[in-house]
Motif scaffolding. Sequence first.
Motif, short mmCIF file in Angstrom:
data_model
loop_
_atom_site.label_atom_id
_atom_site.label_comp_id
_atom_site.label_asym_id
_atom_site.label_seq_id
_atom_site.Cartn_x
_atom_site.Cartn_y
_atom_site.Cartn_z
N GLU A 144 -33.08 -25.88 10.13
CA GLU A 144 -33.53 -24.41 10.29
C GLU A 144 -32.71 -23.55 9.51
O GLU A 144 -31.69 -23.26 10.05
N GLU B 187 -32.74 -20.73 8.30
CA GLU B 187 -32.38 -19.16 8.60
C GLU B 187 -31.53 -19.23 9.67
O GLU B 187 -30.76 -18.05 9.98
N ASN B 188 -30.89 -20.33 10.52
CA ASN B 188 -29.99 -20.30 11.39
C ASN B 188 -28.45 -20.17 10.94
O ASN B 188 -27.31 -20.19 11.69
N GLN C 132 -25.77 -14.46 3.81
CA GLN C 132 -26.71 -15.53 3.98
C GLN C 132 -26.33 -16.94 3.19
O GLN C 132 -25.97 -16.97 1.93
N THR D 201 -28.64 -25.14 13.21
CA THR D 201 -29.00 -25.17 11.96
C THR D 201 -29.56 -26.51 11.56
O THR D 201 -30.51 -26.91 10.98
N GLY E 212 -38.86 -19.04 9.12
CA GLY E 212 -38.33 -17.82 8.98
C GLY E 212 -38.16 -17.22 7.71
O GLY E 212 -38.34 -16.01 7.80
N ILE E 213 -37.81 -17.93 6.63
CA ILE E 213 -37.87 -17.46 5.40
C ILE E 213 -39.28 -16.78 4.92
O ILE E 213 -39.32 -15.65 4.35
N THR F 244 -38.01 -13.38 8.41
CA THR F 244 -37.00 -13.32 9.45
C THR F 244 -35.38 -12.71 8.86
O THR F 244 -35.05 -13.51 7.95
N GLU F 245 -34.88 -11.81 9.52
CA GLU F 245 -33.70 -11.38 8.92
C GLU F 245 -32.81 -11.61 9.78
O GLU F 245 -32.98 -11.79 11.14
N LYS F 246 -31.35 -12.12 9.33
CA LYS F 246 -30.35 -12.44 10.31
C LYS F 246 -29.82 -11.32 10.69
O LYS F 246 -29.62 -10.39 10.23
#
Length: 186
Positions: free
Chosen positions: A8, A10-11, A46, A135, A177-178, A182-184
């Motif tokens: 994952e 974005e994690n 990121q 992740t 997420g991408i 999705t934002e961290k």
Amino acid sequence: MKKRLYIELENCIGCRSCLAACTQCGGHEERNRNYVYDVNPHVNRQTMPLMCLHCENPACARSCPAQAIQIHETGAVLSALVEKCIGCQNCTIACPYGIPKFDEEQNLMYKCDLCIDRTKDGIPPMCASVCPSNTLQWLTEEEIEQKQRRHDLDNDKWVTSMPYLEGATNVKVNLPGILQGTEKLF
């Protein structure tokens, strides 16, 4: 029940614990076989893990004139066999993901072998066993499908293992997420 490495993206928090764990896997000679990429270090923090996706029809193995790259019955694409590798580096050039590395001292290609000493017995690879942000996960097909149902995306936008670069892969990488922006939060 067959499990796969599931990523994952974005994690990822950039902790690099997966890299430290990789060096501890049996047969790695304390050499890291995975990478963490800083996506845009001048803008944000990121990061994303980079590792072999263990293609079902790997370009690295197809390009090897010595047949030094073997595919394990579990689907893991293994590093070059010492007794067969001729050091031509075709595999490093052929891989569309840029994963195999060449050790000039040993005249040998090396890459992630999905901790085959562990995963062949159903034990998660070292990277997935230590990832604090989930992740990297070691999941069954059913668990991956459950994650997919949580997102309102079709199969073509779910994983990288579609016929875009190298075709089907044994490692699944999610993209929701991408794709959904999705934002961290860190």
